[in-house]
Design a protein around this motif. Structure first.
Motif, PDB file in Angstrom:
ATOM      1  N   THR A 183       2.422  13.958  -9.864  1.00 53.69           N
ATOM      2  CA  THR A 183       3.047  15.280  -9.828  1.00 53.69           C
ATOM      3  C   THR A 183       3.780  15.541 -11.138  1.00 53.69           C
ATOM      4  O   THR A 183       4.443  14.655 -11.674  1.00 53.69           O
ATOM      5  N   PRO A 184       3.687  16.785 -11.684  1.00 55.10           N
ATOM      6  CA  PRO A 184       4.376  17.075 -12.928  1.00 55.10           C
ATOM      7  C   PRO A 184       5.879  17.191 -12.737  1.00 55.10           C
ATOM      8  O   PRO A 184       6.354  17.511 -11.661  1.00 55.10           O
ATOM      9  N   ALA A 185       6.586  16.880 -13.766  1.00 46.66           N
ATOM     10  CA  ALA A 185       8.049  16.987 -13.708  1.00 46.66           C
ATOM     11  C   ALA A 185       8.425  18.459 -13.640  1.00 46.66           C
ATOM     12  O   ALA A 185       7.716  19.324 -14.143  1.00 46.66           O
ATOM     13  N   GLY A 189       0.825  -1.215   0.000  1.00 44.67           N
ATOM     14  CA  GLY A 189       0.000   0.000   0.000  1.00 44.67           C
ATOM     15  C   GLY A 189       0.853   1.255   0.000  1.00 44.67           C
ATOM     16  O   GLY A 189       0.570   2.226  -0.730  1.00 44.67           O
ATOM     17  N   ILE A 190       1.888   1.233   0.810  1.00 42.06           N
ATOM     18  CA  ILE A 190       2.790   2.396   0.870  1.00 42.06           C
ATOM     19  C   ILE A 190       3.485   2.577  -0.479  1.00 42.06           C
ATOM     20  O   ILE A 190       3.579   3.705  -1.006  1.00 42.06           O
ATOM     21  N   ALA A 191       3.958   1.468  -1.078  1.00 39.72           N
ATOM     22  CA  ALA A 191       4.642   1.558  -2.370  1.00 39.72           C
ATOM     23  C   ALA A 191       3.679   2.031  -3.446  1.00 39.72           C
ATOM     24  O   ALA A 191       4.038   2.849  -4.308  1.00 39.72           O
ATOM     25  N   TYR A 209       1.816   6.275  -7.097  1.00 42.17           N
ATOM     26  CA  TYR A 209       0.725   7.123  -7.590  1.00 42.17           C
ATOM     27  C   TYR A 209       1.121   8.585  -7.522  1.00 42.17           C
ATOM     28  O   TYR A 209       0.917   9.344  -8.461  1.00 42.17           O
ATOM     29  N   HIS A 210       1.676   8.979  -6.379  1.00 45.02           N
ATOM     30  CA  HIS A 210       2.086  10.374  -6.233  1.00 45.02           C
ATOM     31  C   HIS A 210       3.258  10.727  -7.153  1.00 45.02           C
ATOM     32  O   HIS A 210       3.393  11.869  -7.597  1.00 45.02           O
ATOM     33  N   ALA A 211       4.077   9.739  -7.441  1.00 45.61           N
ATOM     34  CA  ALA A 211       5.193   9.991  -8.338  1.00 45.61           C
ATOM     35  C   ALA A 211       4.693  10.264  -9.738  1.00 45.61           C
ATOM     36  O   ALA A 211       5.236  11.118 -10.459  1.00 45.61           O
TER      37      ALA A 211
END
Length: 177
Positions: A167-169, A155-157, A162-164
């Motif tokens: 978020t835009p580069a 779940g943490i991974a 997902y957040h990685a």
């Protein structure tokens, strides 16, 4: 052995022989032992005892009449006999009823005994099943802890991933929505 028989000795011997034929083994054994002791004490052999019975069989000793109380009249005796017969019939009926009650009580006790046995067997089976069920969670506990740990890490991974991607580069403008 003399031809005169002592009625008292014959009475004792007949009582002892009657006890020998009893259904209760303790009384029979005691009666046989009493016959042996009496024969030893009086120096009577088995053959002499056999001869006694042979002599008594064709000529039983005469019974001595018992003294009776004088009766008032034949009518009173008949009335007493009628009352005695009625009392005997009542006692016989009571005895038969008690015998039936005793038999039914014994049957009920036997039925309860068998139910108790079945209940004890069911209790033993239930206890065995319960002990097996209590032993199983102890074996599953490490597997459950491992599964929860793996699930939490996954779940943490997944959340980090997902957040990685969400978020835009840096340097790329975020699309307008």
């Amino acid at each position: 052995m003399s031809n005169a028989f002592d009625p008292k000795e014959l009475k004792i011997l007949s009582d002892i022989l009657a006890l020998v034929l009893e259904d209760q083994p303790g009384q029979s054994a005691n009666a046989l032992e009493a016959i042996r002791n009496r024969a030893r004490r009086n120096a009577v052999t088995g053959g002499a005892l056999k001869n006694l019975f042979t002599a008594i069989a064709p000529n039983p000793p005469a019974r001595q009449p018992r003294a009776r109380a004088p009766r008032a009249s034949a009518g009173a005796g008949a009335a007493e006999m009628q009352v005695a017969r009625a009392h005997i019939a009542q006692l016989t009926e009571s005895l038969n009823k008690l015998d039936l009650d005793l038999r039914s009580a014994r049957a009920r006790a036997e039925e309860l005994r068998s139910q108790l046995y079945l209940t004890q067997q069911a209790r033993a089976e239930t206890q065995a099943a319960l002990s097996i069920m209590q032993a199983r969670p102890a074996k599953r506990r490490p597997v459950i802890v491992l599964a929860v740990t793996v699930g939490a890490l996954a779940g943490i991974a997944g959340t980090s991933l997902y957040h990685a991607f969400d978020t835009p580069a840096p340097g790329i403008a975020a699309p307008l929505r």
